[in-house]
Scaffold this active site. Sequence first.
Site: not given
Ligand SMILES: C[S@@+](CC[C@H](N)C(=O)[O-])C[C@H]1O[C@@H](n2cnc3c(N)ncnc32)[C@H](O)[C@@H]1O
Length: 288
Positions: A42, A108, A126, A151-152, A172
């Site tokens: 994520h 991150s 993402e 989907d991550g 995350d």
């Molecule tokens: C908390 S943020 C991530 C922050 C990042 N890891 C950082 O520390 O800079 C969560 C991210 O996950 C994305 N997201 C939500 N569900 C997801 C999924 N199933 N797969 C991938 N990304 C997803 C959201 O769009 C969001 O950008």
Amino acid sequence: MLSYRHAYHAGNFADVFKHVVLTMLLQALARKDKPYVYIDTHAGAGRYDLHSEAARKHREFASGIARVWGVPGAPAPVAAYLEAVAALNAASGRAVDAGATPRWYPGSPRIARHLLRHGDRMVLGELHSSEAPLLQREFAQDRCVQVVRGDGYHLLKSHLPPAERRGMVLIDPSYERREEIDHIVAALREGQQRWATGIYAIWYPVMPKVPATALHRRVIAAGTPKVLCAELCVLPDDNPLGMNGAGMIIVNPPFQFDAELRPVLSWLHQRFDVERQGRAEVRWLVPE
Ligand SMILES: C[S@@+](CC[C@H](N)C(=O)[O-])C[C@H]1O[C@@H](n2cnc3c(N)ncnc32)[C@H](O)[C@@H]1O
């Protein structure tokens, strides 16, 4: 439909905590010469503008990065993390002085990219239709970075085990879905079946609507070996509003990571919990 945008929260205390732990895990992986892989399920947008309208809406960075930026006596891992923040700002043409809050905050992926050595690589997932193109643009010319739109959680199927056999996965999520914990537990099981020796770090908020104890219980019940948990809270656990703190579950932490992390967490806690209402804790959920 995903509505969470990390730009509103970038650089808050929970981000700093997560990114310092990430820095420490990647530094531990770099103690051996052999290459490693970093997988971020994520990943977000990669970088955030703290001058943007979104970041300035609640100014969460003011009680996060602003409380550690330029503060003397930071423990070495915090200093290394701050170097990653400074490097991004320097590369973006911002003069970095110790007194002001930096303009650009690295997500991150940018923190990890700063720490990657020649031969290491990273894979970023993402799903959000606005964030994913930003992430792709951020790393467009970078050959050691693969950005996967979608989907991550699927990265744990498609990219494990990695050829390097060394590395870590950061999970995350934004915890927008009620069943997020089900997805985490399933992904962790999948990951462990494919790559039992990898490090898995899972971030979660400490807040009433996200049952962290259920996450802990289910990770333990899944038979996951070697599970460390770190939590940094700035408000009492029973505060009914907002986010009281943040936690990370670390599966297969590096040797003696708990001892390394405790003083770092305690230093961060002193900076963030100015009213002394919360707590900082590192404990084993499943001992080594
Ligand atoms: C908390 S943020 C991530 C922050 C990042 N890891 C950082 O520390 O800079 C969560 C991210 O996950 C994305 N997201 C939500 N569900 C997801 C999924 N199933 N797969 C991938 N990304 C997803 C959201 O769009 C969001 O950008």
